[in-house]
Scaffold this motif. Structure first.
Motif, short mmCIF file in Angstrom:
data_model
loop_
_atom_site.label_atom_id
_atom_site.label_comp_id
_atom_site.label_asym_id
_atom_site.label_seq_id
_atom_site.Cartn_x
_atom_site.Cartn_y
_atom_site.Cartn_z
N ASP A 29 0.76 -1.14 -0.06
CA ASP A 29 -0.05 -0.14 0.12
C ASP A 29 0.91 1.14 -0.03
O ASP A 29 1.99 1.36 0.20
CB ASP A 29 -0.93 -0.05 1.19
CG ASP A 29 -0.35 0.21 2.67
OD1 ASP A 29 0.59 0.64 2.82
OD2 ASP A 29 -0.89 -0.55 3.42
N PRO A 30 0.35 2.55 -0.20
CA PRO A 30 1.09 3.87 -0.33
C PRO A 30 1.90 4.06 1.12
O PRO A 30 2.77 4.84 1.02
CB PRO A 30 -0.01 4.68 -0.87
CG PRO A 30 -0.93 3.79 -1.41
CD PRO A 30 -1.20 2.61 -0.67
N TRP A 31 1.63 3.26 2.01
CA TRP A 31 1.93 3.92 3.41
C TRP A 31 3.32 2.81 3.60
O TRP A 31 3.95 3.04 4.46
CB TRP A 31 1.07 3.83 4.51
CG TRP A 31 0.06 4.86 4.36
CD1 TRP A 31 0.01 5.95 4.78
CD2 TRP A 31 -0.96 4.63 3.78
NE1 TRP A 31 -1.18 6.53 4.40
CE2 TRP A 31 -1.79 5.92 3.77
CE3 TRP A 31 -1.77 3.64 2.78
CZ2 TRP A 31 -3.05 5.95 2.98
CZ3 TRP A 31 -2.89 3.89 2.17
CH2 TRP A 31 -3.63 5.15 2.48
N GLY A 32 3.63 1.85 2.68
CA GLY A 32 4.56 0.83 2.99
C GLY A 32 4.29 -0.22 3.51
O GLY A 32 5.05 -0.96 4.05
N GLY A 33 2.99 -0.49 3.84
CA GLY A 33 2.27 -1.77 4.30
C GLY A 33 2.04 -2.73 3.15
O GLY A 33 2.37 -2.43 2.08
N PRO A 39 -4.92 6.33 -6.26
CA PRO A 39 -3.67 7.29 -6.48
C PRO A 39 -3.76 8.31 -5.19
O PRO A 39 -2.70 8.59 -4.75
CB PRO A 39 -3.77 7.71 -7.63
CG PRO A 39 -4.53 6.76 -8.59
CD PRO A 39 -5.49 6.31 -7.50
N ASP A 40 -4.94 8.64 -4.86
CA ASP A 40 -5.05 9.87 -3.81
C ASP A 40 -5.09 9.32 -2.37
O ASP A 40 -5.04 9.99 -1.48
CB ASP A 40 -6.34 10.56 -4.05
CG ASP A 40 -7.54 9.86 -3.82
OD1 ASP A 40 -7.56 8.50 -3.48
OD2 ASP A 40 -8.62 10.66 -4.27
N ARG A 41 -4.90 7.95 -2.34
CA ARG A 41 -4.73 7.23 -0.91
C ARG A 41 -5.89 7.21 -0.40
O ARG A 41 -6.16 6.68 0.98
CB ARG A 41 -3.65 7.89 -0.03
CG ARG A 41 -2.13 7.88 -0.65
CD ARG A 41 -1.17 8.29 0.44
NE ARG A 41 0.02 8.27 -0.04
CZ ARG A 41 1.23 8.25 0.87
NH1 ARG A 41 1.09 8.54 2.05
NH2 ARG A 41 2.37 8.19 0.43
N VAL A 67 -13.02 0.54 0.13
CA VAL A 67 -13.15 0.89 1.46
C VAL A 67 -12.36 2.13 1.80
O VAL A 67 -11.33 2.34 1.42
CB VAL A 67 -12.59 -0.10 2.36
CG1 VAL A 67 -11.24 -0.56 2.06
CG2 VAL A 67 -12.72 0.07 3.93
N ALA A 68 -13.02 2.91 2.46
CA ALA A 68 -12.42 4.36 2.80
C ALA A 68 -11.10 4.09 3.64
O ALA A 68 -11.30 3.41 4.89
CB ALA A 68 -13.28 5.40 3.39
N LEU A 69 -9.97 4.95 3.67
CA LEU A 69 -8.82 4.56 4.37
C LEU A 69 -8.55 5.82 5.26
O LEU A 69 -8.61 7.01 4.49
CB LEU A 69 -7.65 4.07 3.34
CG LEU A 69 -7.68 3.03 2.71
CD1 LEU A 69 -6.59 2.62 1.81
CD2 LEU A 69 -8.10 1.85 3.45
N ASP A 70 -7.88 5.86 6.20
CA ASP A 70 -7.46 6.70 7.02
C ASP A 70 -5.91 7.08 6.98
O ASP A 70 -5.50 6.91 5.98
CB ASP A 70 -7.56 6.59 8.80
CG ASP A 70 -6.69 5.51 9.21
OD1 ASP A 70 -5.76 5.09 8.49
OD2 ASP A 70 -7.02 4.86 10.35
N THR A 108 -4.85 -0.19 -9.98
CA THR A 108 -5.41 0.93 -10.31
C THR A 108 -4.18 1.88 -11.19
O THR A 108 -3.07 1.73 -11.31
CB THR A 108 -5.16 1.86 -9.11
OG1 THR A 108 -4.45 1.85 -8.27
CG2 THR A 108 -6.60 1.17 -8.36
N MET A 109 -5.01 2.64 -11.89
CA MET A 109 -4.25 3.60 -12.92
C MET A 109 -3.89 4.86 -12.32
O MET A 109 -4.34 5.09 -11.30
CB MET A 109 -4.97 3.73 -14.26
CG MET A 109 -5.21 2.31 -14.78
SD MET A 109 -3.79 1.22 -15.11
CE MET A 109 -3.44 1.62 -16.58
#
Length: 294
Positions: free
Chosen positions: A104-108, A150-152, A168-171, A198-199
């Motif tokens: 994921d974009p946070w490094g998880g 892309p916007d996390r 699902v919405a992410l914090d 995702t593109m």
């Protein structure tokens, strides 16, 4: 569409473009192999694996995070060996294995599990982040299509058995901030979503198991153009190449009859096609957040 790699996989999955190596990696899940090809040099690799492995993330130029049927581990590309176990993943349950996953974009890293015979409700979806493995959702059958906007702000995943793609919405730390909601009900169209990516514009590319295609899905959930491949079971797309306009897709022979394989003899191979929309680099898995300073 072009044939990118002719090696036939029983269950090709986990397609990953390594942005630093400019090399594509994927798995033959039931064949217990890690494969790769670097399109610029043509160099290939094939590594026999000690157990079922299904998904990966890149850590740095030399290492991958690999999800297996029993855990999440660091894999050294130079030696071709696992060098560190980070977490057990349903290791106590020999009836399940890992399936689709993505950094994921946070490094998880999000990773799904499923029954080895796809038993209904035996799967789950987990997130591994900063040394913690947390189960997010249970009672899934075949978790797939893990990817992130892309916007996390959003994460996506599917349950292939039910033909449903969820969002699902992410914090701010990448954890779910609300309950998942159905984003696309593919079952209404007789379609079964497998892997997805995702593109850059926020749209998705979703591989369709049993339909020999990757379909575009808009950020609003509309099903768009379909890109066909000469393999009935298309499994996992990935964006790559110098401008991220190459869409790679793995495939499988699993469950196909001899007649179906004769009709589509490239089933199980890996394909490439040009996409009109650019993709984006996959984020790295942050091993440093797990207590490793390297």
């Amino acid at each position: 569409m072009t044939l990118f790699d002719s090696r036939i996989c029983a269950l090709g999955e986990g397609t990953l473009w390594h942005p630093e190596r400019r090399e594509l990696f994927w798995f033959d899940v039931t064949g217990r192999r890690l494969l790769s090809r670097a399109p610029e040099s043509g160099a290939t690799r094939e590594v026999a694996l000690p157990e079922i492995c299904s998904a990966a993330a890149w850590i740095d130029r030399k290492r991958l995070l690999i999800a297996s049927e029993t855990g999440l581990s660091v894999f050294d590309l130079e030696s071709g060996r696992f060098v560190r176990r980070l977490a057990d993943l349903e290791a106590e349950n020999p009836a399940t294995r890992s399936n689709d996953g993505r950094a994921d974009p946070w490094g998880g890293f999000w990773i799904g599990t499923m029954g080895k015979s796809a038993e209904p409700g035996e799967g789950a979806l987990y997130r591994y982040f900063a040394g913690e493995l947390r189960r997010l959702y249970a009672n899934l059958s075949i978790p797939n299509a893990v990817c992130f906007a892309p916007d996390r702000l959003l994460g996506y995943f599917a349950d292939t058995e039910r033909g449903l793609l969820f969002r699902v919405a992410l914090d701010a730390q990448g954890w779910p901030a609300a309950e998942p909601e159905i984003f696309v009900d593919f079952s209404r169209h007789g379609l079964w979503p497998d892997g997805a990516v995702t593109m850059a514009d926020g749209s998705l590319r979703v591989a369709l198991w049993g339909a020999g295609a990757v379909v575009a899905v808009s950020p609003q959930g509309g099903i768009g153009a379909r890109l066909s491949f000469p393999a009935l079971h298309t499994t996992c797309p990935a964006s790559g190449g110098p401008d991220y306009r190459t869409l790679f897709c793995s495939s499988a022979t699993q469950g196909l009859s001899p007649a179906q394989i004769a009709e589509a003899p490239l089933s199980g191979a890996l394909f490439a096609a040009e996409d009109s929309v650019p993709g984006k680099p996959e984020p790295a898995f942050r091993l440093d957040l797990c207590g490793d300073p390297r």
